[in-house]
Design an enzyme around this catalytic site. Structure first.
Site, short mmCIF file in Angstrom:
data_model
loop_
_atom_site.label_atom_id
_atom_site.label_comp_id
_atom_site.label_asym_id
_atom_site.label_seq_id
_atom_site.Cartn_x
_atom_site.Cartn_y
_atom_site.Cartn_z
N PRO A 2 -4.45 -33.84 13.51
CA PRO A 2 -3.73 -35.10 13.54
C PRO A 2 -2.63 -35.23 12.52
CG PRO A 2 -5.95 -35.36 12.65
CD PRO A 2 -5.58 -33.94 12.60
N GLU A 3 -1.48 -35.53 13.03
CA GLU A 3 -0.44 -36.15 12.23
C GLU A 3 -0.61 -37.64 12.52
OE1 GLU A 3 2.61 -35.28 10.55
OE2 GLU A 3 2.62 -33.10 10.61
#
Length: 270
Positions: A2-3
């Site tokens: 995840p960004e």
DNA sequence: CTAAGGACCTGTCGGC
DNA sequence: TGCCGACAGGTCCTTA
């Protein structure tokens, strides 16, 4: 995995399925994440109504009457909504069952993520020193410019420092700097205010655009077969070493800054 | 105080 | 085909 956009998309995806629903039980299969998952959440969460789902930086926050469940997805974490009957697979470490018959499932092969419980969110050590959210007005040119003064780090390190601004990960750091035309290796203190204005706008634009793509990709977390993790998206520089710059066609470069791969165009970024 | 490096862990991919 | 090293989207903690 995840960004920030993936975390935000996850929040939007799970929220309709768990907000205002009641936890029936919690199953911990592997509680050794970055920190041990406190076993007390099994009893703390039981019969509790989930009041809200929010996000701060890359932390997902599940609010209950007696406290908040803090979830971070680390590098490889994922949350999904599944039918309660669905059998867990290898890296499905935690299940939180709800009275609606669905289950919030935490999956994380590398186990760099964390799941913690707090009854005092505003003073929690993981959140208390975080900088502003990038998509709020608190993150503006004056602010970032002030942060950059006297700093001896590169501009890439500056924008990836969560005490300065949260949510700018390794991919979007490179992408933002490309959009702003700034070389990632440049010293943060040697960049003009005018150029920080471009950078702030670039960070906001890149993140917003990506959240928008995630939002359109997002259908129903329960029935969507696709992984909520990573949308294929148009990246201008990240992972494109040796490929032509989309702006000037020159071959893109890769350097390592603080042990992290960094991609840029030596022509367009100065 | 700041900045750099280590640590955590598994999966995948390219090269030999 | 098999093995081995390099690398992967994060970030806190320790050390200098």
């Amino acid at each position: 995995m995840p960004e920030l956009p993936e975390v935000e998309t996850t929040k939007r995806g799970i929220s309709p399925h768990i907000k205002n629903n009641r936890v029936t039980s919690v199953q911990l299969r592997h509680s050794q994440l970055r920190w041990p998952i406190p076993h007390s959440i099994v009893s703390d969460l039981k019969q509790q109504l989930c009041l809200d789902v929010t996000r701060r930086a890359k932390y997902l926050l599940l609010h209950f009457k007696s406290g908040v469940l803090i979830i971070h997805l680390g590098m490889s974490g994922r949350l999904s909504i599944v039918e309660s009957s669905q059998q867990p697979k290898k890296h499905d470490h935690v299940d939180i069952f709800f009275d609606s018959g669905i289950c919030l499932r935490y999956t994380d092969p590398r186990r760099f993520g964390c799941i913690l419980w707090t009854d005092n969110l505003s003073e929690h050590r993981l959140l208390v020193n975080l900088g502003p959210e990038p998509l709020t007005s608190a993150f503006d040119t004056d602010y970032l410019y002030q942060c950059s003064r006297e700093k001896k780090v590169t501009v890439k390190q500056l924008i990836m420092n969560s005490a300065v601004v949260v949510g700018v990960g390794n991919i979007y750091a490179s992408e933002s700097l490309f959009m702003a035309g700034i070389n990632p290796q440049r010293q943060a203190s040697r960049i003009s205010k005018k150029r920080y204005e471009l950078l702030v706008a670039a960070i906001k634009s890149v993140l917003q655009q990506s959240i928008k793509v995630g939002g359109t990709t997002l259908k129903d977390f329960l029935t969507a077969e696709g992984k909520p993790g990573y949308f294929s998206q148009q990246l201008d520089v990240y992972g494109r070493e040796g490929e032509p710059c989309r702006r000037c066609a020159r071959s893109l470069k890769k350097v390592v800054i603080m042990q992290r791969s960094t991609f840029y165009c030596s022509q367009c970024q100065r």
